[in-house]
Design an enzyme around this catalytic site. Structure first.
Site, mmCIF file in Angstrom:
data_model
loop_
_atom_site.group_PDB
_atom_site.id
_atom_site.type_symbol
_atom_site.label_atom_id
_atom_site.label_comp_id
_atom_site.label_asym_id
_atom_site.label_seq_id
_atom_site.Cartn_x
_atom_site.Cartn_y
_atom_site.Cartn_z
ATOM 1 N N ASP A 191 -3.305 2.038 -4.583
ATOM 2 C CA ASP A 191 -3.091 1.686 -3.187
ATOM 3 C C ASP A 191 -2.330 2.745 -2.446
ATOM 4 O OD1 ASP A 191 -3.996 -0.065 -1.153
ATOM 5 O OD2 ASP A 191 -3.876 -1.660 -2.612
ATOM 6 N N THR A 192 -2.722 2.901 -1.212
ATOM 7 C CA THR A 192 -2.447 4.096 -0.443
ATOM 8 C C THR A 192 -2.696 3.781 1.023
ATOM 9 O OG1 THR A 192 -3.233 5.477 -2.283
ATOM 10 C CG2 THR A 192 -3.231 6.496 -0.129
ATOM 11 N N VAL A 193 -2.030 4.540 1.917
ATOM 12 C CA VAL A 193 -2.472 4.531 3.306
ATOM 13 C C VAL A 193 -2.841 5.955 3.705
ATOM 14 C CG1 VAL A 193 -1.125 2.514 3.955
ATOM 15 C CG2 VAL A 193 -0.137 4.791 4.304
ATOM 16 N N SER B 191 1.500 7.075 -0.599
ATOM 17 C CA SER B 191 1.008 6.145 -1.609
ATOM 18 C C SER B 191 2.107 5.630 -2.524
ATOM 19 C CB SER B 191 -0.050 6.851 -2.470
ATOM 20 O OG SER B 191 -0.490 6.040 -3.530
ATOM 21 N N SER C 82 0.792 -1.226 0.000
ATOM 22 C CA SER C 82 0.000 0.000 0.000
ATOM 23 C C SER C 82 0.820 1.269 0.000
ATOM 24 C CB SER C 82 -0.935 0.020 1.219
ATOM 25 O OG SER C 82 -1.859 -1.038 1.154
#
Length: 529
Positions: A348-350, A367, A58
């Site tokens: 996807d990323t946090v 990201s 992520s």
């Protein structure tokens, strides 16, 4: 307040500090930092570094970040753009001469110089209390000693096996025995641990100069990339002025372009003049949100780009003139066709948000774009590269056309909502292109329909894919809702994976309490003390 007879999550409530992230270990790490005397910025960066170790699909040090920071919870938030630039040699002519119609995902051309490490160090030096070494230490431990893979991370990992198999370093690090780790398996990243430890001791120069940079440049150039040591040595983010809009008597702050936060504001500007009804999941409301999103993303794909190299008409984008024109084009009885633009799909990323005892608030997003980014890893440093350069177009004259030392249109967007000059919500919604709609969908549920922040995150989601005449829709929507949307002309397709994720912290100034929420679509949680 939620119905306690129905499965769901309660909001977390506390007095002294609150953190919400998409992984339990990151949330715990943030709280640990707060209890050790760190502030919200220290905690957010510690949590992000932990994510790099325990949620490698992520985010990571091979990606980018954006942040909003509100000291003491009052006044205009400070914004930081930590997105990286293309190599200086990356002219559109170079790509067109070689037959590129778009930027491939698993290629060095999708890799802009990662901006996250520089942003972490700068934000920590300017606004933190602890040293970079202290803040990165928990992540080093998880990367070196191992961590148990969480269920959602395992789900995403399994879907990227072919991508990871295609790169020797990624295969070795992320596919032990050529098998994606499953939930509960223990995974280590020794090379990443060494790199994080070096960054902690020596600062960002350890990443952007010397052996780590040499490893990254060597890897990228071996695949045909144009990156040089100079491109890495000169990497730097910048403080920027956030863009501000009004919705239902509140002030919404987003990072400005090259991010897409302004598109959430356009969607809400359109909704401001429309009847939202009483039912948060009515067909009528979902139709209006979908149409407003189509229109907002059409604007995005036409004009959002790096403002240092392209003219981005921010005032016009936030004007009532534009909102009114777009609003008037919505037919309440019929879906419109999608604007003809195709972007790479999610994602996807946090996203991390932390508020501390002094009410310093951080809205922070980091990201690598798609799950496991480009799938390319520098073998000696363990840096997994993002694929953010896929957001460029190879079309001379377009504002978001690839070019030298240029930042692409970015999907990742932290946000803050203020009321009467004080912070009310620090929040973000993950999910690649979905994020701008996600912000609008979440805020409308809270402000128009009175949902608490956990209930708003729990709502089922839908998303009209940019450039396509289809709407992704999650399973929990009832059949009657689906039938109603189809009757209006929407073509529905099942969402192959959950649409994003999200976290939020609400500050209750009257009681002195903090309320935290975290999306069930991810492994994470909110926690306070």
């Amino acid at each position: 307040m939620r119905d306690f007879q129905i499965p769901g999550r309660s909001m977390v409530v506390a007095r002294h500090g609150m953190a919400a992230t998409s992984h339990p270990l990151a949330t715990l790490g943030a709280i640990d930092i707060l209890r050790q005397g760190g502030n919200a910025m220290d905690a957010a960066i510690a949590a992000c570094a932990i994510h790099s170790a325990v949620e490698p699909g992520s985010t990571g040090i091979g990606g980018d970040c954006f942040a909003l920071y509100c000291p003491g919870g009052h006044g205009t938030p400070i914004a930081y753009n930590g997105s990286g630039r293309t190599p200086a040699a990356a002219s559109v002519e170079w790509y067109r001469e070689r037959g590129f119609a778009e930027i491939p995902r698993q290629s060095p051309h999708a890799v802009t110089v990662p901006g996250a490490v520089e942003a972490w160090a700068r934000l920590l030096a300017d606004h933190g209390r602890l040293s970079l070494e202290q803040v990165l230490r928990p992540a080093v431990t998880y990367a070196r000693e191992g961590y148990a893979v969480a269920p959602r991370m395992a789900f995403d990992w399994a879907r990227q096996r072919d991508l990871l198999m295609a790169d020797p370093a990624s295969r070795r690090i992320f596919l032990p025995g050529d098998v994606p780790p499953g939930a509960g398996d223990v995974h280590v990243q020794t090379e990443l641990a060494d790199t994080l430890e070096g960054i902690g001791r020596h600062g960002p120069a350890h990443f952007y100069r010397g052996a780590v940079a040499e490893d990254m440049v060597r890897t990228l150039r071996a695949g045909g990339g144009l990156h040089t040591m100079e491109d890495f040595a000169t990497a730097a983010g910048e403080y920027v002025t956030p863009v501000q809009s009004r919705y239902r008597g509140h002030d919404l702050f987003e990072c400005p372009p090259n991010g897409q936060g302004i598109i959430a504001q356009i969607i809400l500007n359109i909704l401001e003049g429309l009847p939202v009804g009483e039912d948060v999941l009515s067909v009528e409301r979902l139709h209006l949100l979908t149409e407003a999103t189509r229109l907002g993303y059409g604007v995005r794909d036409a004009v959002v780009a790096d403002p240092a190299l392209s003219e981005v008409p921010v005032d016009w984008m936030l004007s009532e003139q534009l909102a009114g024109r777009l609003r008037a084009s919505i037919d309440p009885a019929r879906a419109m066709p999608a604007p003809p633009v195709q972007q790479p799909e999610h994602k996807d990323t946090v996203y991390i948000t932390v508020v501390d005892k002094d009410r310093n608030a951080v809205s922070f997003i980091n990201s690598i774009f798609h799950a496991f980014g480009s799938g390319m890893t520098a073998p000696r440093s363990g840096v997994l590269f993002h694929n953010r350069g896929q957001s460029f177009v190879v079309e001379p004259g377009h504002p978001n056309c690839i070019g030298p030392a240029k930042r692409p249109m970015h999907t990742i967007i932290p946000a803050m909502l203020m009321k009467d000059g004080r912070i009310e919500l620090s929040f973000g919604v993950m999910g690649g292109h979905y994020q701008a709609m996600g912000h609008a969908y979440f805020l409308s549920a809270v402000l128009d329909h009175g949902l608490d922040i956990q209930s708003a995150l729990d709502l089922p989601r839908l998303f009209p894919l940019p450039g396509r005449d289809v709407v992704e829709i999650e399973r929990p929507f009832p059949a009657a809702t689906r039938d109603g949307l189809r009757a209006l002309g929407h073509t529905l397709v099942p969402a192959s994976i959950p649409l994003g994720g999200g976290q939020a912290v609400r500050v209750d100034w009257a009681t002195g309490t903090l309320w935290g929420a975290s999306d069930h679509r991810k492994d994470g949680m909110a926690m306070g003390y």
